[in-house]
Write a protein that holds these residues in place. Structure first.
Motif, PDB file in Angstrom:
ATOM      1  N   LEU A  82       1.016  -1.074   0.203  1.00 43.95           N
ATOM      2  CA  LEU A  82       0.230  -0.439  -0.150  1.00 43.95           C
ATOM      3  C   LEU A  82       0.690   1.458   0.123  1.00 43.95           C
ATOM      4  N   THR A  83       1.092   1.453  -1.186  1.00 41.24           N
ATOM      5  CA  THR A  83       2.073   2.624  -1.431  1.00 41.24           C
ATOM      6  C   THR A  83       1.581   4.082  -2.591  1.00 41.24           C
ATOM      7  N   ALA A  84       2.693   4.863  -2.357  1.00 46.88           N
ATOM      8  CA  ALA A  84       2.626   6.049  -2.943  1.00 46.88           C
ATOM      9  C   ALA A  84       3.468   6.140  -4.312  1.00 46.88           C
ATOM     10  N   LEU A  85       3.504   4.846  -4.330  1.00 49.41           N
ATOM     11  CA  LEU A  85       4.671   4.597  -5.920  1.00 49.41           C
ATOM     12  C   LEU A  85       4.052   3.166  -6.926  1.00 49.41           C
ATOM     13  N   GLY A  86       3.613   4.558  -7.149  1.00 51.32           N
ATOM     14  CA  GLY A  86       2.210   3.841  -8.568  1.00 51.32           C
ATOM     15  C   GLY A  86       2.718   3.475  -9.547  1.00 51.32           C
ATOM     16  N   GLU A  87       4.387   3.920 -10.189  1.00 51.60           N
ATOM     17  CA  GLU A  87       4.383   3.574 -11.442  1.00 51.60           C
ATOM     18  C   GLU A  87       3.963   1.733 -12.213  1.00 51.60           C
ATOM     19  N   VAL A  88       3.964   1.336 -13.903  1.00 52.90           N
ATOM     20  CA  VAL A  88       4.592  -0.057 -13.503  1.00 52.90           C
ATOM     21  C   VAL A  88       5.852  -0.432 -13.403  1.00 52.90           C
ATOM     22  N   ARG A  96       5.203  -1.243  -9.475  1.00 49.38           N
ATOM     23  CA  ARG A  96       3.869  -2.538  -9.602  1.00 49.38           C
ATOM     24  C   ARG A  96       4.993  -3.474  -9.461  1.00 49.38           C
ATOM     25  N   VAL A  97       6.004  -3.747 -10.578  1.00 50.10           N
ATOM     26  CA  VAL A  97       6.568  -5.197 -10.829  1.00 50.10           C
ATOM     27  C   VAL A  97       7.589  -5.362  -9.832  1.00 50.10           C
ATOM     28  N   ALA A  98       8.397  -4.395  -9.454  1.00 52.42           N
ATOM     29  CA  ALA A  98       9.547  -4.772  -8.767  1.00 52.42           C
ATOM     30  C   ALA A  98       8.864  -5.315  -7.347  1.00 52.42           C
ATOM     31  N   GLY A  99       7.439  -4.494  -6.538  1.00 57.07           N
ATOM     32  CA  GLY A  99       6.695  -5.329  -5.683  1.00 57.07           C
ATOM     33  C   GLY A  99       6.537  -6.302  -5.546  1.00 57.07           C
ATOM     34  N   LEU A 100       5.390  -6.863  -6.977  1.00 54.62           N
ATOM     35  CA  LEU A 100       5.843  -8.295  -7.337  1.00 54.62           C
ATOM     36  C   LEU A 100       6.419  -9.293  -7.306  1.00 54.62           C
ATOM     37  N   GLN A 101       7.472  -8.878  -7.787  1.00 52.16           N
ATOM     38  CA  GLN A 101       8.830  -9.160  -7.822  1.00 52.16           C
ATOM     39  C   GLN A 101       9.542  -9.772  -6.375  1.00 52.16           C
ATOM     40  N   ALA A 102       9.539  -8.441  -5.698  1.00 50.76           N
ATOM     41  CA  ALA A 102      10.494  -9.501  -4.277  1.00 50.76           C
ATOM     42  C   ALA A 102       9.464 -10.436  -3.787  1.00 50.76           C
ATOM     43  N   ALA A 126       5.408  -9.829  -3.119  1.00 50.73           N
ATOM     44  CA  ALA A 126       4.026  -9.236  -2.758  1.00 50.73           C
ATOM     45  C   ALA A 126       3.034  -9.996  -3.252  1.00 50.73           C
ATOM     46  N   ASP A 127       2.285 -10.254  -2.991  1.00 50.24           N
ATOM     47  CA  ASP A 127       0.668 -10.910  -3.704  1.00 50.24           C
ATOM     48  C   ASP A 127      -0.236  -9.494  -4.822  1.00 50.24           C
ATOM     49  N   ASP A 128      -0.251  -8.678  -3.493  1.00 47.10           N
ATOM     50  CA  ASP A 128      -1.108  -7.829  -4.642  1.00 47.10           C
ATOM     51  C   ASP A 128      -0.285  -5.699  -4.404  1.00 47.10           C
ATOM     52  N   TYR A 129      -1.391  -5.079  -5.377  1.00 50.48           N
ATOM     53  CA  TYR A 129      -0.287  -4.004  -5.534  1.00 50.48           C
ATOM     54  C   TYR A 129      -1.491  -2.376  -5.418  1.00 50.48           C
ATOM     55  N   LEU A 130      -1.329  -1.407  -4.188  1.00 46.24           N
ATOM     56  CA  LEU A 130      -2.576  -0.771  -4.447  1.00 46.24           C
ATOM     57  C   LEU A 130      -1.821   0.587  -3.590  1.00 46.24           C
ATOM     58  N   VAL A 131      -1.864   1.528  -4.730  1.00 42.36           N
ATOM     59  CA  VAL A 131      -1.911   2.729  -5.046  1.00 42.36           C
ATOM     60  C   VAL A 131      -2.333   3.608  -3.658  1.00 42.36           C
ATOM     61  N   LYS A 132      -1.484   4.561  -3.197  1.00 42.09           N
ATOM     62  CA  LYS A 132      -2.218   5.777  -2.384  1.00 42.09           C
ATOM     63  C   LYS A 132      -2.016   6.542  -3.353  1.00 42.09           C
ATOM     64  N   PRO A 133      -3.679   7.758  -2.748  1.00 34.64           N
ATOM     65  CA  PRO A 133      -5.009   7.614  -1.849  1.00 34.64           C
ATOM     66  C   PRO A 133      -5.363   6.413  -2.399  1.00 34.64           C
ATOM     67  N   PHE A 134      -6.119   5.273  -1.876  1.00 37.59           N
ATOM     68  CA  PHE A 134      -6.756   4.179  -2.213  1.00 37.59           C
ATOM     69  C   PHE A 134      -8.269   4.878  -1.156  1.00 37.59           C
ATOM     70  N   ALA A 135      -9.332   3.591  -2.177  1.00 36.91           N
ATOM     71  CA  ALA A 135     -10.702   3.609  -1.298  1.00 36.91           C
ATOM     72  C   ALA A 135     -11.065   3.196  -0.436  1.00 36.91           C
TER      73      ALA A 135
END
Length: 225
Positions: free
Chosen positions: A78-84, A87-93, A95-104
């Motif tokens: 859950l982060t402000a870093l929202g570029e493609v 997201r790819v770096a997060g999933l490759q590390a 993680a199972d999902d990625y949600l960008v701030k601000p969020f609902a």
């Protein structure tokens, strides 16, 4: 469910924790990467909710460390870093999902519930025990060797936190954040005075002490010490 939240911004951390708690979840919070790694490897969580940019070890490092330790708990960035690439770096590390701030709020809750369904849900204990000390979380009753112990609200919260981390060192900053919801150190003897009163009620008059001071590190409730 029992959830772990890593977020270094105090206001955001409090907001997200309260949002999750309002849905009935138990939330442990961490401000730094090392604290999240410690909690993630010693606690049983249904889902990890992690910010990317945090002090110490960043969110990517936290996930990599937990996966290397064999911890496969579903993780949501859950982060402000929202570029493609982010997201790819997060999933490759790992993680199972990625949600960008601000969020609902509704989307965060839905994603957490969806991740929890991917793995057996960590059960939330209703009774905590260490040796002959016991907390009934439903009745909010504390007993030792069958004897009822009356605690003030903060003493109860302090003992519950120590019991949830039984056998592990808890630092001053962890207690201030999770027991008092302080995001700074007031520089007083707040913890020491509460710990002294708690020890007088929990340990005095019994065969052995359960609550120990670990000089230069913090405190530990240990049934085997």
């Amino acid at each position: 469910m029992k959830l772990l939240l890593l977020e270094d911004d105090a206001e955001t951390r409090t907001h997200i924790a309260r949002l999750l708690q309002a849905e009935g979840h138990v939330v442990d919070t961490a401000r730094t990467g090392p604290d999240a790694i410690f909690l993630g490897t010693t606690g049983s969580y249904a889902v990890l909710i992690l910010d990317r940019m945090v002090p110490g070890v960043d969110g990517l490092g936290v996930v990599r460390s937990l996966r290397a330790a064999g911890i496969q708990t579903p993780a949501l960035f859950l982060t402000a870093l929202g570029e493609v690439d982010d997201r790819v770096a997060g999933l490759q590390a790992g993680a199972d999902d990625y949600l960008v701030k601000p969020f609902a709020a509704s989307e965060l809750l839905a994603r957490v519930e969806a991740l929890a369904r991917r793995a057996p849900v960590a059960e939330v204990a209703t009774v905590l025990r260490a040796a002959d000390l016991e907390i009934d979380l439903l009745r909010r009753q504390v007993t030792r060797a069958g004897r009822r112990i009356e605690l003030q609200q903060q003493e109860y919260k302090l003992l519950e936190y120590l019991l949830r981390h039984e056998g592990k060192i808890v630092t001053r900053s962890m207690l201030l954040e999770n027991v008092w919801s302080f995001h700074f150190d007031p520089g007083s003897n707040l913890i020491e005075s509460h710990m002294s009163r708690l020890r007088a009620k929990v340990d005095k008059g019994f065969d052995r002490e359960l609550i120990h001071t670990i000089r230069g590190a913090g405190y530990r409730l240990d049934a085997d010490a």
